[in-house]
Design a protein around this motif. Structure first.
Motif, short mmCIF file in Angstrom:
data_model
loop_
_atom_site.label_atom_id
_atom_site.label_comp_id
_atom_site.label_asym_id
_atom_site.label_seq_id
_atom_site.Cartn_x
_atom_site.Cartn_y
_atom_site.Cartn_z
N PRO A 9 68.45 6.39 29.39
CA PRO A 9 68.48 5.95 28.00
C PRO A 9 67.23 6.33 27.21
O PRO A 9 67.30 6.51 25.99
N PHE A 10 66.10 6.51 27.86
CA PHE A 10 64.88 6.87 27.13
C PHE A 10 65.00 8.23 26.46
O PHE A 10 64.27 8.53 25.51
N LEU A 11 65.93 9.06 26.90
CA LEU A 11 66.14 10.37 26.27
C LEU A 11 66.73 10.24 24.87
O LEU A 11 66.78 11.20 24.12
N PHE A 12 67.20 9.04 24.54
CA PHE A 12 67.85 8.83 23.25
C PHE A 12 67.05 7.87 22.38
O PHE A 12 67.60 7.16 21.55
N ASN A 13 65.75 7.87 22.53
CA ASN A 13 64.89 7.00 21.74
C ASN A 13 63.95 7.87 20.90
O ASN A 13 62.76 7.97 21.16
N PHE A 14 64.52 8.47 19.87
CA PHE A 14 63.77 9.32 18.93
C PHE A 14 64.13 8.86 17.52
O PHE A 14 65.05 9.40 16.90
N PRO A 15 63.43 7.88 16.99
CA PRO A 15 63.81 7.27 15.72
C PRO A 15 63.76 8.21 14.51
O PRO A 15 64.34 7.88 13.49
N LEU A 16 63.10 9.37 14.61
CA LEU A 16 63.03 10.29 13.48
C LEU A 16 63.93 11.51 13.63
O LEU A 16 64.03 12.32 12.71
N LEU A 17 64.62 11.63 14.77
CA LEU A 17 65.47 12.79 15.03
C LEU A 17 66.66 12.83 14.08
O LEU A 17 67.34 11.82 13.87
N GLN A 18 66.91 13.99 13.48
CA GLN A 18 68.01 14.14 12.53
C GLN A 18 69.14 15.03 13.03
O GLN A 18 70.25 14.96 12.52
N LYS A 19 68.87 15.88 14.00
CA LYS A 19 69.90 16.76 14.55
C LYS A 19 69.83 16.72 16.07
O LYS A 19 68.77 16.95 16.65
N PHE A 20 70.97 16.45 16.70
CA PHE A 20 71.05 16.35 18.15
C PHE A 20 72.14 17.29 18.65
O PHE A 20 73.29 17.20 18.22
N THR A 21 71.77 18.22 19.54
CA THR A 21 72.73 19.15 20.13
C THR A 21 72.61 19.09 21.64
O THR A 21 71.51 19.19 22.18
N LEU A 44 75.43 15.65 14.80
CA LEU A 44 75.68 15.46 16.22
C LEU A 44 76.57 16.61 16.69
O LEU A 44 77.67 16.78 16.19
N HIS A 45 76.06 17.40 17.63
CA HIS A 45 76.80 18.53 18.19
C HIS A 45 76.84 18.37 19.70
O HIS A 45 75.81 18.47 20.36
N CYS A 46 78.02 18.13 20.25
CA CYS A 46 78.19 17.97 21.69
C CYS A 46 79.35 18.84 22.14
O CYS A 46 80.49 18.63 21.72
N TYR A 47 79.06 19.81 22.99
CA TYR A 47 80.07 20.73 23.50
C TYR A 47 80.04 20.72 25.02
O TYR A 47 78.98 20.86 25.63
N ASN A 48 81.20 20.60 25.61
CA ASN A 48 81.36 20.81 27.04
C ASN A 48 80.39 19.97 27.87
O ASN A 48 79.63 20.49 28.67
N LYS A 68 77.57 15.48 9.94
CA LYS A 68 78.39 16.36 10.79
C LYS A 68 78.52 15.74 12.18
O LYS A 68 77.53 15.39 12.80
N VAL A 69 79.77 15.64 12.63
CA VAL A 69 80.06 15.17 13.98
C VAL A 69 80.94 16.22 14.63
O VAL A 69 82.06 16.45 14.19
N ILE A 70 80.40 16.86 15.65
CA ILE A 70 81.16 17.87 16.39
C ILE A 70 81.08 17.49 17.86
O ILE A 70 80.02 17.57 18.48
N ILE A 71 82.21 17.04 18.38
CA ILE A 71 82.32 16.68 19.79
C ILE A 71 83.53 17.44 20.32
O ILE A 71 84.65 17.19 19.89
N SER A 72 83.29 18.39 21.20
CA SER A 72 84.36 19.24 21.69
C SER A 72 84.20 19.45 23.19
O SER A 72 83.08 19.55 23.70
N LEU A 73 85.33 19.52 23.88
CA LEU A 73 85.32 19.69 25.33
C LEU A 73 84.58 18.56 26.03
O LEU A 73 83.82 18.78 26.97
N CYS A 74 84.79 17.37 25.54
CA CYS A 74 84.22 16.15 26.13
C CYS A 74 85.40 15.21 26.37
O CYS A 74 85.69 14.34 25.53
N PRO A 75 86.12 15.37 27.47
CA PRO A 75 87.39 14.68 27.68
C PRO A 75 87.31 13.16 27.80
O PRO A 75 88.33 12.49 27.63
#
Length: 148
Positions: A9-21, A44-48, A68-75
């Motif tokens: 969970p610590f990998l997702f503690n970036f309060p100023l982050l605006q783009k996540f891929t 948010l860009h999440c692929y495969n 923008k929300v792009i979530i693809s190949l995430c079954p």
């Protein structure tokens, strides 16, 4: 080197982050709810990502920032896409090859007001092979096609 085959969970503690891929991450287990640690997230860009899980309802925490929300190949991503209908800044929503459900016929005139691109999986009723120039055209077209 050892693989990251757990939850971090610590990998997702970036309060100023605006783009996540995250692309092709096959060992990291994470859930959409962990994105609450990114309160200013716009894209948010999440692929495969085989171990991404969660319900897109978790994205409601980011309602006022997501563009923008792009979530693809995430079954293992699920939920009803309509829960994102009132996101005021959302211009792109791509949920292809996920387990997201819903019914495109339930989109009303005041839904997805800024949306310019919508890509939905086969698990959404009416979610494939249609192109619309205005989101407000969706209900009428879907009712005509499905003779409702």
């Amino acid at each position: 080197h050892s693989s990251m085959n757990g939850r971090y969970p610590f990998l997702f503690n970036f309060p100023l982050l605006q783009k996540f891929t995250m692309f092709g991450c096959f060992n990291l287990k994470w859930d959409l709810s962990m994105l609450e640690g990114l309160p200013l997230l716009k894209e948010l860009h999440c692929y495969n990502n085989n171990f991404l899980t969660g319900n897109i309802n978790s994205l409601r925490e980011l309602k006022d920032t997501l563009e923008k929300v792009i979530i693809s190949l995430c079954p293992d991503v699920e939920g009803n896409f309509n829960v994102l209908a009132d996101f005021p800044r959302l211009v792109k929503l791509e949920l292809s090859l996920t387990s997201v459900s819903g019914d495109i016929r339930k989109i009303g005139e005041k839904y997805f007001l800024k949306l310019e691109h919508l890509g939905l999986p086969d698990t959404v009723c009416g979610g494939r092979e249609y192109e619309f120039h205005r989101i407000s055209d969706v209900p009428e077209v879907m009712h005509s096609i499905h003779h409702l």
